[in-house]
Design a protein around this motif. Structure first.
Motif, PDB file in Angstrom:
ATOM      1  N   ARG A 147       0.827  -1.210   0.000  1.00 37.45           N
ATOM      2  CA  ARG A 147       0.000   0.000   0.000  1.00 37.45           C
ATOM      3  C   ARG A 147       0.859   1.257   0.000  1.00 37.45           C
ATOM      4  O   ARG A 147       0.505   2.272  -0.605  1.00 37.45           O
ATOM      5  N   LYS A 148       1.992   1.193   0.697  1.00 39.70           N
ATOM      6  CA  LYS A 148       2.883   2.353   0.713  1.00 39.70           C
ATOM      7  C   LYS A 148       3.439   2.641  -0.676  1.00 39.70           C
ATOM      8  O   LYS A 148       3.580   3.811  -1.070  1.00 39.70           O
ATOM      9  N   HIS A 149       3.760   1.613  -1.427  1.00 40.45           N
ATOM     10  CA  HIS A 149       4.216   1.807  -2.803  1.00 40.45           C
ATOM     11  C   HIS A 149       3.123   2.479  -3.635  1.00 40.45           C
ATOM     12  O   HIS A 149       3.398   3.382  -4.438  1.00 40.45           O
ATOM     13  N   ILE A 150       1.870   2.040  -3.442  1.00 41.86           N
ATOM     14  CA  ILE A 150       0.759   2.618  -4.196  1.00 41.86           C
ATOM     15  C   ILE A 150       0.520   4.064  -3.769  1.00 41.86           C
ATOM     16  O   ILE A 150       0.324   4.954  -4.612  1.00 41.86           O
ATOM     17  N   GLN A 151       0.556   4.301  -2.478  1.00 40.92           N
ATOM     18  CA  GLN A 151       0.401   5.669  -1.983  1.00 40.92           C
ATOM     19  C   GLN A 151       1.519   6.572  -2.473  1.00 40.92           C
ATOM     20  O   GLN A 151       1.322   7.782  -2.656  1.00 40.92           O
ATOM     21  N   GLY A 152       2.697   5.984  -2.714  1.00 38.16           N
ATOM     22  CA  GLY A 152       3.829   6.757  -3.223  1.00 38.16           C
ATOM     23  C   GLY A 152       3.769   7.004  -4.724  1.00 38.16           C
ATOM     24  O   GLY A 152       4.685   7.638  -5.280  1.00 38.16           O
ATOM     25  N   GLY A 153       2.733   6.501  -5.379  1.00 42.34           N
ATOM     26  CA  GLY A 153       2.550   6.800  -6.803  1.00 42.34           C
ATOM     27  C   GLY A 153       2.802   5.634  -7.750  1.00 42.34           C
ATOM     28  O   GLY A 153       2.605   5.782  -8.957  1.00 42.34           O
ATOM     29  N   LYS A 154       3.214   4.499  -7.234  1.00 41.09           N
ATOM     30  CA  LYS A 154       3.424   3.353  -8.124  1.00 41.09           C
ATOM     31  C   LYS A 154       2.078   2.723  -8.492  1.00 41.09           C
ATOM     32  O   LYS A 154       1.121   2.756  -7.707  1.00 41.09           O
ATOM     33  N   GLN A 155       2.044   2.167  -9.692  1.00 41.90           N
ATOM     34  CA  GLN A 155       0.837   1.506 -10.172  1.00 41.90           C
ATOM     35  C   GLN A 155       1.149   0.050 -10.504  1.00 41.90           C
ATOM     36  O   GLN A 155       2.277  -0.293 -10.867  1.00 41.90           O
ATOM     37  N   VAL A 156       0.125  -0.776 -10.396  1.00 41.37           N
ATOM     38  CA  VAL A 156       0.305  -2.210 -10.641  1.00 41.37           C
ATOM     39  C   VAL A 156       0.295  -2.474 -12.148  1.00 41.37           C
ATOM     40  O   VAL A 156      -0.648  -2.088 -12.848  1.00 41.37           O
ATOM     41  N   THR A 157       1.334  -3.131 -12.635  1.00 43.83           N
ATOM     42  CA  THR A 157       1.433  -3.448 -14.068  1.00 43.83           C
ATOM     43  C   THR A 157       1.337  -4.944 -14.351  1.00 43.83           C
ATOM     44  O   THR A 157       1.141  -5.338 -15.500  1.00 43.83           O
ATOM     45  N   ARG A 158       1.480  -5.770 -13.332  1.00 45.34           N
ATOM     46  CA  ARG A 158       1.298  -7.225 -13.463  1.00 45.34           C
ATOM     47  C   ARG A 158       0.711  -7.735 -12.156  1.00 45.34           C
ATOM     48  O   ARG A 158       1.162  -7.348 -11.081  1.00 45.34           O
ATOM     49  N   LEU A 159      -0.270  -8.642 -12.277  1.00 46.10           N
ATOM     50  CA  LEU A 159      -0.897  -9.157 -11.070  1.00 46.10           C
ATOM     51  C   LEU A 159      -1.322 -10.604 -11.301  1.00 46.10           C
ATOM     52  O   LEU A 159      -2.020 -10.913 -12.263  1.00 46.10           O
ATOM     53  N   ALA A 160      -0.894 -11.484 -10.387  1.00 42.16           N
ATOM     54  CA  ALA A 160      -1.292 -12.887 -10.449  1.00 42.16           C
ATOM     55  C   ALA A 160      -2.683 -13.042  -9.833  1.00 42.16           C
ATOM     56  O   ALA A 160      -2.948 -12.521  -8.745  1.00 42.16           O
ATOM     57  N   MET A 161      -3.548 -13.782 -10.531  1.00 37.58           N
ATOM     58  CA  MET A 161      -4.932 -13.936 -10.083  1.00 37.58           C
ATOM     59  C   MET A 161      -5.407 -15.365 -10.335  1.00 37.58           C
ATOM     60  O   MET A 161      -4.793 -16.117 -11.115  1.00 37.58           O
ATOM     61  N   THR A 162      -6.491 -15.715  -9.699  1.00 37.65           N
ATOM     62  CA  THR A 162      -7.163 -16.991  -9.943  1.00 37.65           C
ATOM     63  C   THR A 162      -8.629 -16.722 -10.200  1.00 37.65           C
ATOM     64  O   THR A 162      -9.256 -15.897  -9.516  1.00 37.65           O
ATOM     65  N   TRP A 163      -9.174 -17.406 -11.189  1.00 33.95           N
ATOM     66  CA  TRP A 163     -10.587 -17.260 -11.546  1.00 33.95           C
ATOM     67  C   TRP A 163     -11.357 -18.488 -11.091  1.00 33.95           C
ATOM     68  O   TRP A 163     -11.085 -19.605 -11.543  1.00 33.95           O
ATOM     69  N   ARG A 164     -12.286 -18.276 -10.183  1.00 33.31           N
ATOM     70  CA  ARG A 164     -13.227 -19.293  -9.705  1.00 33.31           C
ATOM     71  C   ARG A 164     -12.546 -20.606  -9.301  1.00 33.31           C
ATOM     72  O   ARG A 164     -13.107 -21.700  -9.482  1.00 33.31           O
ATOM     73  N   ASP A 165     -11.347 -20.520  -8.779  1.00 31.61           N
ATOM     74  CA  ASP A 165     -10.565 -21.692  -8.335  1.00 31.61           C
ATOM     75  C   ASP A 165     -10.344 -22.695  -9.456  1.00 31.61           C
ATOM     76  O   ASP A 165     -10.108 -23.886  -9.208  1.00 31.61           O
ATOM     77  N   ARG A 166     -10.394 -22.219 -10.710  1.00 31.75           N
ATOM     78  CA  ARG A 166     -10.279 -23.118 -11.857  1.00 31.75           C
ATOM     79  C   ARG A 166      -9.051 -22.820 -12.716  1.00 31.75           C
ATOM     80  O   ARG A 166      -8.402 -23.733 -13.222  1.00 31.75           O
ATOM     81  N   ILE A 167      -8.753 -21.533 -12.886  1.00 33.72           N
ATOM     82  CA  ILE A 167      -7.644 -21.130 -13.756  1.00 33.72           C
ATOM     83  C   ILE A 167      -6.849 -20.027 -13.069  1.00 33.72           C
ATOM     84  O   ILE A 167      -7.426 -19.033 -12.608  1.00 33.72           O
ATOM     85  N   ALA A 168      -5.532 -20.203 -13.001  1.00 29.75           N
ATOM     86  CA  ALA A 168      -4.637 -19.167 -12.474  1.00 29.75           C
ATOM     87  C   ALA A 168      -3.926 -18.509 -13.654  1.00 29.75           C
ATOM     88  O   ALA A 168      -3.651 -19.151 -14.678  1.00 29.75           O
ATOM     89  N   PHE A 169      -3.622 -17.209 -13.527  1.00 28.57           N
ATOM     90  CA  PHE A 169      -2.978 -16.483 -14.611  1.00 28.57           C
ATOM     91  C   PHE A 169      -2.377 -15.197 -14.078  1.00 28.57           C
ATOM     92  O   PHE A 169      -2.611 -14.805 -12.921  1.00 28.57           O
ATOM     93  N   VAL A 170      -1.604 -14.536 -14.930  1.00 28.46           N
ATOM     94  CA  VAL A 170      -1.067 -13.211 -14.625  1.00 28.46           C
ATOM     95  C   VAL A 170      -1.638 -12.238 -15.648  1.00 28.46           C
ATOM     96  O   VAL A 170      -1.530 -12.461 -16.861  1.00 28.46           O
ATOM     97  N   LEU A 171      -2.247 -11.163 -15.156  1.00 33.92           N
ATOM     98  CA  LEU A 171      -2.777 -10.103 -16.016  1.00 33.92           C
ATOM     99  C   LEU A 171      -1.776  -8.964 -16.050  1.00 33.92           C
ATOM    100  O   LEU A 171      -1.219  -8.599 -15.010  1.00 33.92           O
ATOM    101  N   ASN A 172      -1.525  -8.404 -17.255  1.00 32.22           N
ATOM    102  CA  ASN A 172      -0.595  -7.276 -17.321  1.00 32.22           C
ATOM    103  C   ASN A 172      -1.293  -5.999 -17.771  1.00 32.22           C
ATOM    104  O   ASN A 172      -2.505  -5.982 -18.021  1.00 32.22           O
TER     105      ASN A 172
END
Length: 306
Positions: A217-242
């Motif tokens: 959160r401190k990184h985000i408050q300091g102005g950084k934005q998320v460019t890649r994020l690992a996620m899981t959809w409905r406990d069926r498929i895992a992936f990274v969104l960019n």
């Protein structure tokens, strides 16, 4: 069979019936005989030799492009050129000049090309004709462009466009992490990348890390934005969104693996394709909804002149 990286497009126009697509791809198939070209590309049967060039299940279509590149290292050419230059020096009484050496290397490359080692790469594309998706299994946009360029050479009457959403992936992913709340149907995993907006593009990456930690959160408050994020959809498929709406490192989770466990080996290809197209045709709309919905960029019809 499952795609690992998704380059996602929307089908704006598709006028080619499946039967005609088979004929058009067959006319641009990968040549069976070796050529002198350093690189060539052509369509192959997705399910293996002897099968159709267009693999169809209902309105789900799979095609495959094979890119064959000959590997002829410069060090090998230089080695042959050095030996040939010594022979020339003995014959003509002086060392070959720069121009002569260049011509010598070009001649040697021509001689060695038929014997060069060939490296093949297969690029798959899935067409969901029922829902208008065109997805290429490629780790980069450049690799997807290779398939699209060949498709435009082979098939007439189609057009694609990149997906645009009301929320950019960057702003949406940043909001999910800042609020510690993933969109409905999704969960946030333990990998992410944050990047500053300044000229230095300062970047922080977290791997297998608690993304609810205060430092994130401190990184985000300091102005950084998320460019890649690992996620899981409905406990069926895992992936990274960019940040450019590409899906990377797609992985099928155990619940889907168990569903396919009893399928006979000879039916595995068809089963995997049916399952993949079925799951992705649900995942993609839900992902776009989480990004605020898709922006309709299709051209509007012009009103007739009065």
């Amino acid at each position: 069979m499952w795609f690992k990286n998704l380059q996602i497009y929307r089908i704006s126009q598709w006028n080619t019936p499946v039967e005609a697509l088979e004929d058009q791809l067959a006319r641009h198939a990968l040549p069976d005989t070796p050529t002198s070209e350093m690189q060539q590309a052509g369509w192959i049967a997705p399910a293996g030799p002897g099968k159709p060039f267009v693999h169809v299940q209902a309105q789900q279509v799979l095609i495959a492009l094979c890119v064959e590149k000959k590997i002829l290292p410069t060090s090998v050419i230089n080695q042959y050129a050095k030996a040939r230059a010594l022979e020339l020096e003995e014959q003509q009484g002086y060392k070959p000049g720069r121009k002569q050496m260049k011509e010598l290397k070009e001649a040697i490359a021509d001689e060695l090309r038929p014997r060069a080692f060939s490296l093949r790469r297969t690029i798959y594309a899935w067409l969901d004709l029922a829902n208008g998706w065109f997805v290429v299994d490629a780790a980069s946009a450049a690799l997807a462009d290779t398939l699209l360029e060949q498709l435009h050479k082979s098939v007439d009457g189609f057009s694609l466009r990149l997906i645009k959403t009301n929320l950019s992936p960057t702003s949406a992913m940043t909001g999910w992490l800042a609020g510690s709340e993933a969109p409905h149907g999704f969960s946030v995993d333990r990998d992410c990348e944050l990047r500053a907006l300044g000229d230095d593009k300062a970047t922080v990456r977290y791997v297998r890390h608690d993304l609810e930690a205060e430092e994130i959160r401190k990184h985000i408050q300091g102005g950084k934005q998320v460019t890649r994020l690992a996620m899981t959809w409905r406990d069926r498929i895992a992936f990274v969104l960019n940040d450019v709406l590409q899906i990377k490192r797609l992985e099928v989770l155990d619940v889907l693996k168990e569903a396919a466990a009893d399928v006979a080996a000879e039916e595995m290809f068809d089963s995997d394709f049916v399952m993949m197209s079925g799951e992705l045709s649900q995942l993609l709309p839900e992902l776009l909804a989480a990004l605020g919905g898709e922006v309709d960029t299709a051209p509007k019809p012009q009103a007739a002149a009065a």
